[in-house]
Write an enzyme that holds these catalytic residues in place. Structure first.
Site, PDB file in Angstrom:
ATOM      1  CB  VAL A  12     -11.783  -4.056  -3.631  1.00 55.98           C
ATOM      2  CG1 VAL A  12     -10.781  -4.621  -4.637  1.00 55.98           C
ATOM      3  CG2 VAL A  12     -11.310  -2.705  -3.104  1.00 55.98           C
ATOM      4  N   GLY A  36     -20.117  -6.361   3.144  1.00 54.25           N
ATOM      5  CA  GLY A  36     -20.508  -6.336   1.725  1.00 54.25           C
ATOM      6  C   GLY A  36     -22.024  -6.200   1.606  1.00 54.25           C
ATOM      7  CB  ALA A 114      -7.119  -8.885  -0.663  1.00 53.72           C
ATOM      8  CE1 TYR A 145      -8.077  -5.370   6.901  1.00 48.44           C
ATOM      9  CE2 TYR A 145      -6.436  -3.640   6.932  1.00 48.44           C
ATOM     10  CZ  TYR A 145      -7.287  -4.456   6.228  1.00 48.44           C
ATOM     11  OH  TYR A 145      -7.364  -4.369   4.860  1.00 48.44           O
ATOM     12  CE1 TYR A 159      -1.646 -23.268   4.784  1.00 45.59           C
ATOM     13  CE2 TYR A 159      -2.267 -24.832   3.078  1.00 45.59           C
ATOM     14  CZ  TYR A 159      -2.381 -24.365   4.370  1.00 45.59           C
ATOM     15  OH  TYR A 159      -3.222 -25.003   5.250  1.00 45.59           O
ATOM     16  NE  ARG A 186     -12.850   1.911   3.807  1.00 50.79           N
ATOM     17  CZ  ARG A 186     -12.621   0.828   3.071  1.00 50.79           C
ATOM     18  NH1 ARG A 186     -11.385   0.462   2.815  1.00 50.79           N
ATOM     19  NH2 ARG A 186     -13.618   0.127   2.588  1.00 50.79           N
TER      20      ARG A 186
HETATM   21  N1  UDP Z   1     -10.023  10.711   8.444  1.00 49.53           N
HETATM   22  C1  UDP Z   1     -10.494  12.001   8.623  1.00 49.53           C
HETATM   23  N2  UDP Z   1     -11.850  12.182   8.739  1.00 49.53           N
HETATM   24  C2  UDP Z   1     -12.747  11.158   8.661  1.00 49.53           C
HETATM   25  C3  UDP Z   1     -12.251   9.849   8.456  1.00 49.53           C
HETATM   26  C4  UDP Z   1     -10.873   9.652   8.357  1.00 49.53           C
HETATM   27  O1  UDP Z   1      -9.725  12.972   8.691  1.00 49.53           O
HETATM   28  O2  UDP Z   1     -13.965  11.419   8.774  1.00 49.53           O
HETATM   29  C5  UDP Z   1      -8.550  10.510   8.295  1.00 49.53           C
HETATM   30  C6  UDP Z   1      -7.972   9.395   9.165  1.00 49.53           C
HETATM   31  O3  UDP Z   1      -7.636   9.887  10.446  1.00 49.53           O
HETATM   32  C7  UDP Z   1      -6.760   8.975   8.356  1.00 49.53           C
HETATM   33  C8  UDP Z   1      -7.180   9.234   6.914  1.00 49.53           C
HETATM   34  O4  UDP Z   1      -8.310  10.102   6.976  1.00 49.53           O
HETATM   35  O5  UDP Z   1      -5.648   9.800   8.663  1.00 49.53           O
HETATM   36  C9  UDP Z   1      -7.584   7.966   6.187  1.00 49.53           C
HETATM   37  O6  UDP Z   1      -8.479   7.269   6.995  1.00 49.53           O
HETATM   38  P1  UDP Z   1      -9.321   6.032   6.513  1.00 49.53           P
HETATM   39  O7  UDP Z   1     -10.176   5.605   7.666  1.00 49.53           O
HETATM   40  O8  UDP Z   1     -10.012   6.344   5.242  1.00 49.53           O
HETATM   41  O9  UDP Z   1      -8.267   4.896   6.159  1.00 49.53           O
HETATM   42  P2  UDP Z   1      -6.852   4.448   6.758  1.00 49.53           P
HETATM   43  O10 UDP Z   1      -5.879   4.849   5.713  1.00 49.53           O
HETATM   44  O11 UDP Z   1      -6.573   5.162   8.047  1.00 49.53           O
HETATM   45  O12 UDP Z   1      -6.994   2.990   6.931  1.00 49.53           O
END
Ligand code: UDP
Length: 311
Positions: A12, A36, A114, A145, A159, A186
């Site tokens: 991003v 990154g 962010a 996280y 702050y 992801r």
């Molecule tokens: N997910 C999936 N297959 C993958 C990776 C992620 O089905 O190979 C699902 C994950 O379980 C979640 C959604 O996709 O329900 C989004 O996951 P991501 O890791 O992209 O981001 P999140 O929103 O969970 O932080």
């Protein structure tokens, strides 16, 4: 303005740097390349108004000269990164946020955090509105996280209240587009990579969980509008168009012509069931709403991954 972007070589933040440069600002990006990559800034690396500094912003912010704006964008941001980099993730939310805020005190700069829809955890309120306090497991695998970002929000508000810093907090929902790391785990990079290689898409759980995906240029537009607004409380920025992971998989398989279908894998612990931003505040206060249609954004993203895989 002179603007510092922490994590400037990330997905991003690299788009944010590019946009700020196009508006005529001087941009100093600081990144330690843990998630990154220099290739993300390659197209504007030789811009004379751009500087790239390698440093861990949870330890130091080695930027010389007075700053007008600090965007704190640095953090691992993918569920598999939290497991690989738990302490870096905690420090990005805690120490790095404090260092950046201190710098804003010194320089009289405006600070931008962010933050994330993860502050809502597995939300009991749908869609998520900023006034909802969330449903977060404080000791689960995602907590490094979620809780770091919640702490970062608390620190930012402290702050603002007690040290007079002008602050902005964005809660970013799922975002996609070019420059995502192909192997960041992801769902969008995973599905795109698998589809382009003719493999079955790995749907976690039964695939009925939902996410709402925002194209990166829309997000960057929201980031800049928020920074230059007078809104001192957190603001959701995301695309409210919600879909299941099964629908996402079907779309990507159809677009790429992948015949391999899907396979199911176990659902990660504490995976949120539903996620969708209420963007009334962004609409009212920033005059912002997403513009890029899902099919269009997804086509651009698949083509990016096609190029990356070809290399
Ligand atoms: N997910 C999936 N297959 C993958 C990776 C992620 O089905 O190979 C699902 C994950 O379980 C979640 C959604 O996709 O329900 C989004 O996951 P991501 O890791 O992209 O981001 P999140 O929103 O969970 O932080």
């Amino acid at each position: 303005m002179r603007i510092c972007v922490t994590g400037g070589a990330g997905f991003v933040a690299s788009h944010l740097c590019e946009r700020l440069l196009s508006e005529g600002h001087e941009v100093i990006a600081v990144d330690n390349y843990v998630t990154g990559a220099k290739r993300n800034v390659a197209t504007f690396l030789d811009n004379p108004r751009f500087t790239l500094i390698e440093a861990d912003v949870s330890k130091e912010l080695p930027v010389e000269g007075k700053l007008d704006r600090v965007f704190h964008m640095a953090s691992p941001a993918s569920p598999i990164d939290y497991v690989e980099l738990p302490f870096a993730t905690l420090h990005a939310g805690s120490d790095a946020t404090e260092l950046a805020l201190e710098r804003c005190v010194t320089d009289g700069a405006r600070f931008f955090l962010a933050s994330t829809s993860e502050v809502y955890g597995d939300p009991a309120v749908h869609p998520q509105v900023e006034s909802y306090w969330g449903n977060v497991n404080p000791i689960g695998p995602r907590s490094v996280y979620d809780e770091a970002k919640r702490y970062a929000e608390a620190l930012t508000m402290a702050y603002q209240r007690y040290k007079g810093v002008e602050t902005r907090i964005i809660r970013i929902f799922n975002t996609y587009g070019p420059r995502m790391r192909p192997n960041d785990g992801r769902v969008v990079p995973a599905f795109c990579g698998q589809a382009l290689e003719g493999k079955p898409l790995t749907v976690f759980g039964d695939g009925t969980q939902t996410r709402s995906f925002c194209y990166v240029s829309d997000l960057v537009d929201g980031i800049i509008r928020l920074m230059e607004s007078d809104l001192g409380t957190p603001c959701n920025v995301g695309n409210p168009s919600e879909r299941t992971m099964l629908e996402l998989a079907a779309h990507i398989n159809e677009y790429t012509g992948n015949q391999a279908g899907i396979i199911h894998k176990p659902l990660p612990k504490d995976d949120p069931t539903r996620r969708k931003p209420d963007i009334s505040l962004a609409r009212e206060r920033l005059g912002w709403e997403p513009k890029i249609e899902f099919a269009d954004g997804m086509a651009r993203t698949v083509e990016y991954f096609r190029e990356v895989l070809a290399k």
